[in-house]
Design a protein around this motif. Sequence first.
Motif, mmCIF file in Angstrom:
data_model
loop_
_atom_site.group_PDB
_atom_site.id
_atom_site.type_symbol
_atom_site.label_atom_id
_atom_site.label_comp_id
_atom_site.label_asym_id
_atom_site.label_seq_id
_atom_site.Cartn_x
_atom_site.Cartn_y
_atom_site.Cartn_z
ATOM 1 N N LEU A 1 5.913 4.964 -14.158
ATOM 2 C CA LEU A 1 5.867 5.865 -13.007
ATOM 3 C C LEU A 1 7.259 6.137 -12.439
ATOM 4 O O LEU A 1 7.448 7.061 -11.649
ATOM 5 N N GLY A 2 8.239 5.342 -12.862
ATOM 6 C CA GLY A 2 9.611 5.597 -12.455
ATOM 7 C C GLY A 2 10.204 6.826 -13.121
ATOM 8 O O GLY A 2 11.201 7.378 -12.658
ATOM 9 N N GLN B 1 0.834 -1.205 0.000
ATOM 10 C CA GLN B 1 0.000 0.000 0.000
ATOM 11 C C GLN B 1 0.870 1.257 0.000
ATOM 12 O O GLN B 1 0.570 2.231 -0.704
ATOM 13 N N THR B 2 1.944 1.216 0.788
ATOM 14 C CA THR B 2 2.820 2.381 0.864
ATOM 15 C C THR B 2 3.521 2.606 -0.479
ATOM 16 O O THR B 2 3.599 3.734 -0.980
ATOM 17 N N GLN B 3 4.027 1.526 -1.065
ATOM 18 C CA GLN B 3 4.725 1.664 -2.355
ATOM 19 C C GLN B 3 3.793 2.204 -3.438
ATOM 20 O O GLN B 3 4.181 3.058 -4.236
ATOM 21 N N MET C 1 -0.170 9.498 -4.344
ATOM 22 C CA MET C 1 -1.453 9.624 -3.640
ATOM 23 C C MET C 1 -1.267 9.370 -2.149
ATOM 24 O O MET C 1 -0.220 8.927 -1.707
ATOM 25 N N ARG D 1 9.249 13.129 -14.403
ATOM 26 C CA ARG D 1 9.112 13.272 -12.943
ATOM 27 C C ARG D 1 10.127 14.293 -12.433
ATOM 28 O O ARG D 1 11.299 14.237 -12.792
ATOM 29 N N ALA E 1 1.096 4.005 -3.017
ATOM 30 C CA ALA E 1 0.804 5.409 -2.726
ATOM 31 C C ALA E 1 1.975 6.302 -3.158
ATOM 32 O O ALA E 1 1.775 7.347 -3.783
ATOM 33 N N LEU E 2 3.193 5.888 -2.865
ATOM 34 C CA LEU E 2 4.362 6.681 -3.253
ATOM 35 C C LEU E 2 4.483 6.793 -4.775
ATOM 36 O O LEU E 2 4.700 7.871 -5.318
ATOM 37 N N LEU E 3 4.333 5.669 -5.447
ATOM 38 C CA LEU E 3 4.498 5.657 -6.914
ATOM 39 C C LEU E 3 3.486 6.554 -7.600
ATOM 40 O O LEU E 3 3.797 7.230 -8.581
ATOM 41 N N GLU F 1 14.239 2.944 -5.558
ATOM 42 C CA GLU F 1 14.145 4.143 -6.391
ATOM 43 C C GLU F 1 15.223 4.137 -7.483
ATOM 44 O O GLU F 1 14.956 4.442 -8.643
ATOM 45 N N LEU G 1 6.895 15.809 -19.410
ATOM 46 C CA LEU G 1 6.185 15.207 -18.273
ATOM 47 C C LEU G 1 7.089 14.335 -17.412
ATOM 48 O O LEU G 1 6.629 13.478 -16.679
ATOM 49 N N LEU H 1 7.933 9.283 -14.965
ATOM 50 C CA LEU H 1 6.940 10.313 -15.278
ATOM 51 C C LEU H 1 6.366 10.971 -14.036
ATOM 52 O O LEU H 1 6.339 10.382 -12.951
ATOM 53 N N THR H 2 5.871 12.193 -14.224
ATOM 54 C CA THR H 2 5.173 12.905 -13.146
ATOM 55 C C THR H 2 4.003 12.047 -12.682
ATOM 56 O O THR H 2 3.197 11.607 -13.497
ATOM 57 N N PRO H 3 3.894 11.793 -11.388
ATOM 58 C CA PRO H 3 2.815 10.905 -10.923
ATOM 59 C C PRO H 3 1.460 11.582 -11.044
ATOM 60 O O PRO H 3 1.360 12.808 -10.929
ATOM 61 N N LEU I 1 11.174 5.807 -2.762
ATOM 62 C CA LEU I 1 11.044 4.346 -2.680
ATOM 63 C C LEU I 1 12.360 3.714 -2.240
ATOM 64 O O LEU I 1 13.315 3.680 -3.014
#
Lengths: 446, 124, 508
Positions: free
Chosen positions: A243-244, A117-119, A126, C59, A121-123, A345, C57, A246-248, C65
């Motif tokens: 998502l690694g 859940q934490t990962q 949110m 990041r 949310a971070l990715l 990361e 776009l 791009l802007t989340p 992480l």
Amino acid sequence: MRYHPLSEADRKAMLATIGVESVEALYADAPASTLLRTPLDLPRHKSELEVDRIFSRLSQRNMAAGRVPFFVGAGAYKHHVPASVDHLIQRSEFLTSYTPYQPEISQGTLQYLFEFQTQVALLTGMEVANASMYDGSTATAEAVLMAHRLTRRRKALLSGGLHPHYAEVVRTISRLAEDEVADMAPDALGDEDIISRIDESVSCVAVQTPDFFGNLRDLTKIAEACHRNGALLIAVFTEAVSLGLLTPPGAMGADIVVGEGQSIGNALNFGGPYVGLFATRHEFLRQTPGRLAGESRDADGRRAYVLTLSTREQHIRRDKATSNICTNSGLCALAFTIHLTLLGEAGLTRLARLNHANAVALAQMLEKAPKVEVLNKSFFNEFTLRVTGDAAALVEKMAAKGVLAGVPVSRLLPGAGMDDLLIVASTEVNTDEDRAAFVAALEGSL
Amino acid sequence: MSGLKYSKDHEYLRIEGEVAVVGITDYAQAQLGDIVFVDLPTIGKKVTKGGELAVIESVKAASEVYAPVAGEVVEVNAELGEKPALVNEAPLSGGWLVKLRLENPAEIETLMDEAAYDGFLKTL
Amino acid sequence: MLDRPAKIEGPDEAPATFTGNRALDQEEPLLFEIGRLDATGVDVDAAPQVEKRLGGLERKEAIGLPGLTEPETMRHYVRLSRKNYSIDAGLYPLGSCTMKHNPRINEKVARFEGFADAHPLAPQSTVPGALELMETLAHWLMTLTGMHAVALSPKAGAHGELCGMMAIKSAIAAKGEGASRNVVLIPQSAHGTNPATAALLGFSVRVVPAAEDGTVCAQAVREALGPEVAAIMLTNPNTCGLFEREIVEIAQAVHDAGAYFYCDGANFNAIAGVARPADFGVDAMHINLHKTFSTPHGGGGPGAGPVVLSERLAPFAPVPFLRRDGERLEIVEHAEGTESFGRMTAFHGQMGMFVRALAYMLAHGGDGVAQASKDAVLSANYVRASLRDVMTQPFGDRACMHEVLFDDAWLKGRGVSTLDFAKAMIDEGYHPMTMYFPLVVHGAMLIEPTESESKASLDLFIATLRNLAQAAKEGDAKRFTQAPRYAPRKRVDETLAARKPVLRWSAA
């Protein structure tokens, strides 16, 4: 047989304890008309060796992604999964345990769900995420239903860049639940004007980025338009590795973020099982579907995890539940979490860069090739190619040459007038030789 | 006598002019166990007698609170958002749920007084 | 035999350890407390230099992480795993869940590259083995149930319920009765997914009372039926572990009223190879491949919930579906030109689970599947017969199916609840049975041993429950109310978790 520990002597002794003559007597409640009198017409049991052989033969008739230059994506992606991931998820304690309803003897599952859940949310950028849904498509449908509950409106607006299967899943449930769906036309160029369609009748807008055709979309203005009209923005993705780099979606104002997590930790599996990711704002927690693992304390005051906010769920709320979901994708979520832990990361960022660079390298080669055109202005690891003639026929011809070239848009959108479009994905698994083979097979097939 | 009025669904009403403060009784909170969340209505919502007014959640159950009389929600106990346990600790004071502007004050007479409610509890 | 200590003493006198560990029971921090942003367990090749095409776009901020190297990752997750109970480690008597042995050949073949490494949108001409596998699985499911068709794509039991009820809603709409038939009958003892599914599709739920013997009687169904009723959702064998005696009459009454019979197939493991749902009059039923057909539960999924359909519902089945035309087998992916109600999920369903389930079927054969059902029923009844003098059954002492239901009447006045009793089982090395379900029985304890247990294993389980029952009756309440003592954690405060939800780690 090898799976049944009871011997004939055991069965007799057990029947004696029960006080019946035969097992058949235990089925006395079943009306006679419902019990089979003769065995079903099915083959008899087989040895493990025979089973192995049968599946081996069936498997060999399929063209495995790893055997050929492979460029197929459109919602499922081939990535390298470290061997340790598959080893860990096959540990008995993860593989053969049930949903963690007994927290005292399920801390392993509960803690990894909390990490998952934490990962997520971070990715996604949110505040909170749930413990997984079936896949990206059903997560999208659940997000739409949640938006309807939150806004008390019943009309979803779907972008033309949304994966066609995802859009169909939303349309199916909406039609049968008697909700409304407004569709944008399929949008290969990523330049639709969705903002002008947002008004106060709309509950939510679902937009995918990278979209089905590979285009990257800035969601900021769409989010603003949603919020001006009291609607929610649902951001969708099918390639979690993006998502690694791009802007989340959370940073662009999304209210609910859903996507497919298969790319991280999970094999292609011919379409499933996969893992749906679902993240949202803390304030919407009570309307969130699916399981949630939360932190608490045990009787000794030690930190412990437990499934929480269960009153949202079907086993308690029954017909007033936020969803009917029960079983989710626990083990696929574990694979996701372990792979992402291994990457970290640093690894994820490098992996995402390599994916993008490989796709750009392929696009550059194709831009020099005759009879094809790259449509995208921007993309992550997937783009759309306009070819001369029918893309589906081209894919078949290239497959015959031992190259799996991509997904013809007509496979998912027949009759959309897009028969000449081919979606091509390139991940870290592709080599220079693969790209050269692609171009050679393409030129020999057009 | 407390002057409170009670329903058979274990809600109480405290009349303050045209407005009634609604909550659940001590008996009800004990039955529900540790309360973890109270879903309160929006201000301005009109409820009919017997209509759903709020939902009280314990860990393993969600229970509807029904309006003992018809009215319009004029205030909700915002403190319960942070401290749902108030319903357990002080159901008759700090743990109140909503204030209703009565639509038909005569409906109050259909409810039990404290003595009648105590008698009702003995029958359960 | 078990090697029991000569003298049984609690650990109360033992000093706490400096680490918090208790020998093999090792504490493990969160990933976020041990990982580093610059650590990685995957060496990724450097990307070739290209001009980025990210349209601005990219990041801009770090994700946050943490990562771990491979040896650290192994240790972290192995340590976590050891805090879980599992079928492989012990009897898992969860009623309604069918926690049977998960054969490892299933895991092996599911990883064959032709399945695990096949893309769902690869040209169909390149995956004939996958299509044939799905067709074979469909054949087995239709043969075992006697039903006309099967929709393979639903992802789990609840998704299968949704599929079946969507087919029913579509069939009703096709008859022009969509506006008038909007009620679904559901017994109080049903799984929560049933009313949740019906409500999701806009049906209102009418509860059918159970008879005193724990079953649903046809007369009660007849009284609840009317022109507004779309369907009944009934579990058979039911959640009390009983075969619905009047199932045929119920189906007849439902059909006579123009409604459909949805059967919850969660308990198919009692009857597979012994009785066919088609012969009860079922119109739609999901099959939990992760229950009856041994695909692993995986800590809560993935499951798979194919739905078998009667002839009158078959036309409405979702896409994709398989179509054979002589030698040619294809997956039909679009509903246009058919009566299909549409698509429920991306791609084709849980292929990885199809492979495992079919491996189970082929290994067992028709004979082995029937034997499994009979052994499951035999084992449940053996548990029942061996405990009937110390625990109470809500519906009298009668034969059960593959699970046996006790209530808490025998615990009354002992200061021990069903929950306490279950937690004491944890200390004895067992996963508790299903508790407080079905809702119609006070303090329910639903025990499903499955066919995977040896007689010796059942005997030890029975002896343990008898010992515990004796202890409860002798007033040893502390043994129960403070249990579990020996698990990795003592009882967890669920109120705290729910009042102030902490659902993710955050930097302090």
